[in-house]
Scaffold this motif. Structure first.
Motif, PDB file in Angstrom:
ATOM      1  N   SER A 345      23.515  11.540   0.635  1.00  0.00           N
ATOM      2  CA  SER A 345      24.413  12.190   1.600  1.00  0.00           C
ATOM      3  C   SER A 345      23.627  13.126   2.512  1.00  0.00           C
ATOM      4  O   SER A 345      24.206  13.830   3.326  1.00  0.00           O
ATOM      5  CB  SER A 345      25.495  12.975   0.862  1.00  0.00           C
ATOM      6  N   GLY A 346      22.296  13.143   2.344  1.00  0.00           N
ATOM      7  CA  GLY A 346      21.472  13.958   3.240  1.00  0.00           C
ATOM      8  C   GLY A 346      21.483  15.434   2.905  1.00  0.00           C
ATOM      9  O   GLY A 346      21.240  16.265   3.775  1.00  0.00           O
ATOM     10  N   HIS A 347      21.773  15.777   1.670  1.00  0.00           N
ATOM     11  CA  HIS A 347      21.830  17.190   1.274  1.00  0.00           C
ATOM     12  C   HIS A 347      20.433  17.659   0.844  1.00  0.00           C
ATOM     13  O   HIS A 347      19.708  18.260   1.638  1.00  0.00           O
ATOM     14  CB  HIS A 347      22.861  17.348   0.158  1.00  0.00           C
ATOM     15  N   THR A 348      20.011  17.313  -0.381  1.00  0.00           N
ATOM     16  CA  THR A 348      18.724  17.791  -0.897  1.00  0.00           C
ATOM     17  C   THR A 348      18.053  16.706  -1.731  1.00  0.00           C
ATOM     18  O   THR A 348      18.718  16.056  -2.542  1.00  0.00           O
ATOM     19  CB  THR A 348      18.925  19.045  -1.786  1.00  0.00           C
ATOM     20  N   GLU A 349      16.762  16.506  -1.500  1.00  0.00           N
ATOM     21  CA  GLU A 349      16.004  15.569  -2.337  1.00  0.00           C
ATOM     22  C   GLU A 349      14.736  16.299  -2.779  1.00  0.00           C
ATOM     23  O   GLU A 349      14.147  17.078  -2.025  1.00  0.00           O
ATOM     24  CB  GLU A 349      15.609  14.293  -1.578  1.00  0.00           C
ATOM     25  N   ALA A 350      14.317  16.019  -4.021  1.00  0.00           N
ATOM     26  CA  ALA A 350      13.114  16.661  -4.554  1.00  0.00           C
ATOM     27  C   ALA A 350      12.076  15.611  -4.927  1.00  0.00           C
ATOM     28  O   ALA A 350      12.414  14.511  -5.362  1.00  0.00           O
ATOM     29  CB  ALA A 350      13.469  17.500  -5.777  1.00  0.00           C
TER      30      ALA A 350
END
Lengths: 423, 423
Positions: A345-350
């Motif tokens: 959803s384009g929020h946060t990726e690590a």
């Protein structure tokens, strides 16, 4: 200029617009004074707020609402004191209004300044928690905006009592009461009218579930800032420190699964899968997390004696907000990025990696609000980022992206000063 | 995530999205290389562009299009060389992509950076002038964005020829041709599909007349940046330098009446009206401007032997874009601000005054994109502001307000670097 027909909602918006024009040029001392009056009044009048809240609670109980949601709805004198303390904290934050964003003297001697100004009228559409009512109003007032509050109908009595207190307080501080208003009506129709009040309302911020946000985004002619749906990913690179990766994964998933910055999918480089999967399964299992995995994860589960549910496409798309996680093994970093581009959803990726080149590549290729390198997804948060306050987390690209603090509640205007300059 | 049905327009948008993912992480040298290839190709292939343009001109003539509009449509080798020179100028502008907008080390040691990134896919909907095709594509490429161009059907042959040249050039520079595409179809339906391509197109920028912009703003589910309608005001304060006020008024109105930063209304403080109106009438008359005035202006016209048309409400609302101006006398600064709040499109307003307090009050109370103090409204312009380029002038409050340069064609993302940080 839109000339909307008269209705209780558009009349409210019109009053907000007029009040916003009075509020916008006020100096910080006046706005801060109103916030302090709000904090004091909330505490002084907590009795009537708790009484109104009791009506909402009784209705919720009668409707068979879950204990968890009923608890979120509940106000006590202690909780009200905590809300008042949050308002006092906002008083201490730097004033965004009047900040000179850029400035220069042009070759012809004209002095150019781009200055932060309030947006005008901000509409907030939100669910359940009545603390949002005060929180949102405080941030809007601090940034010089009038606010239209449209809370959940299940909190209508609480919100009405809170807004009555807020209005009296801002009036006692010399501002028009109409800088804070509850949108009248408990029906869907009142939300619809709010979404059509273009020219009266400057921005709508929906805060709540995915379906609320989708409706507002699709139907509103008022500009919208989309917030908060989070299908966040943790990618464990071939060159990850395994112990670090396990810690970050478990923290990202299980430290608070109900929030938007919790991880929902873990992707693991094939080169490290044999070493990582058993460790990860054990840790996730211990944290009470159910894994929805691809073939590799299912095999690892079988070997470890841990049940892994077979993942389907729905799992890649899911924002569980629960103790569940989707899990896949990918052939490499590019495949992880591909998966994220498709499903996130384009929020946060690590990314967890010791390889500087991989970290750089992941950061460059992932198009999300926040990219974490060797850190938990849970850090995407206005408080954690040091903003002092947060009105929501924008997952759109225009105006604001990521945690929104006070500056994101402002626009700018250019002020150009000359001495008879003409072209 | 929107999954639009397949159609020529959505297929184009889907290809743009894929191309944008390739373009976004490219370093400046690659993007600048593509721009230089574009400039060279435009000059080298000006013959085929002029030939295609001749078709559009012939059609325009056959349809009885005015000479002025036909001239705007016309491309010559000289004009193409000028367009190529503009592209080379864009190469030299600072790269917005990768700029660190803010950054800090958080108390827990996490390194936080907010970095400019491309928006992704930018759609431009515009009218007549084919130079916009190249101009918009160059600014989008420079800022790392794929662009979907939807020009006027009257320039379809010219735009097709230009886009063919642009695509070949970017491909020769190692980028996917699909970073520049013309939206297929000449019908209104193709615009409608573009406005519904949410999830594929990141932003739409309509450039053109008020009705085009209104349609896009009201019907688009893709986020829109509203540009350019200008009902600009000049307010002559009681303490104005009369000579300066006349110069600024005439320059604001008559130096180029067809553009959005031209003045459309003059408001004069009653205390200076007797001295100012005769001088202003003489100067406006000499500049060929027709005054649509209130009673005071009509009386002054009678005294001066200059015909002043009686103004109606329509005049206060009008964006004439011609040698006409609406004119009123107001009792004071606050009344001028009231008038502006009611009728302005929020583009640019100017005050002429020697009184520092009046200037401050006007700047604080007027809620427009730009406020000029003792300077012509005509200065609201990306070139004049020193931005080096302009994709349009935003009159909305979200994302960008005022002249939009390259930074306004970007979003940001947060990059957070730790060493195993968890919450």
């Amino acid at each position: 200029m839109t000339r909307s027909a008269s209705s209780p909602v558009t009349d409210t918006a019109r009053r907000a617009k007029a009040a916003a024009a009075v509020l916008a040029p006020q100096p910080r001392t006046v706005r801060d004074g109103a916030l302090l009056a709000i904090a004091d009044s909330l505490e002084a009048r907590s009795g009537e707020i708790v009484a109104a809240n009791a009506d909402d609670i009784a209705k919720a109980r009668a409707a068979g609402t879950s204990e968890a949601i009923t608890d979120r709805l509940t106000l006590t004198p202690e909780r009200i004191a905590a809300i008042a303390a949050d308002v006092r904290h906002v008083v201490g934050l730097p004033d965004p209004v009047g900040e000179v964003v850029r400035g220069s003297t042009l070759p012809n001697g004209l002095e150019l300044r781009q200055v932060r100004v309030p947006l005008g009228v901000v509409g907030i559409i939100y669910e359940a928690r009545p603390n949002v009512t005060v929180d949102a109003a405080a941030l809007c007032l601090k940034s010089g905006n009038a606010v239209l509050l449209r809370g959940s109908s299940s909190a209508y009595a609480s919100n009405s009592a809170l807004v009555a207190v807020l209005r009296d307080a801002v009036e006692s501080a010399g501002l028009p009461a109409d800088v804070v208003q509850l949108v009248p009506g408990e029906s869907r129709e009142s939300v619809r009218e709010l979404m059509r009040a273009r020219g009266l309302v400057d921005v709508l911020i929906p805060r709540g579930g995915a379906s609320l946000i989708r409706t507002v985004v699709e139907e509103s002619t008022v500009p919208v800032i989309e917030t908060g749906t989070g299908n966040c990913h943790v990618y464990v690179d071939e060159h990850a420190d395994i112990e670090m990766a396990v810690k970050i994964l478990v923290n990202s998933k299980a430290s608070r699964p109900s929030v938007c910055n919790a991880a929902e999918t873990v992707l693991v480089h094939a080169g490290i899968a044999d070493a990582f999967l058993p460790r990860a399964l054990a840790a996730l299992c211990e944290a009470g997390v159910t894994v929805h995995g691809d073939d590799a994860w299912q095999r690892a589960g079988k070997d470890a004696g841990t049940h892994v549910i077979a993942a389907t496409e729905e799992d890649w798309a899911a924002e569980y907000l629960s103790y569940d996680i989707a899990a896949a093994v990918v052939p490499g970093l590019e495949a992880a990025v591909e998966h994220i581009r498709r499903w996130s959803s384009g929020h946060t990726e690590a990314i967890v990696t010791r390889d500087q080149g991989a970290a750089r590549r992941f950061v460059a290729l992932v198009d999300s609000t926040a990219v974490m390198v060797n850190a938990s997804t849970r850090f995407t948060d206005g408080g954690q980022f040091g903003f002092g306050a947060e009105i929501g987390i924008s997952t759109q690209k225009l105006h604001a992206r990521g945690p929104m603090g006070l500056p994101e509640l402002t626009s700018t205007k250019y002020v150009v000063t000359g001495e008879g300059h003409i072209r």
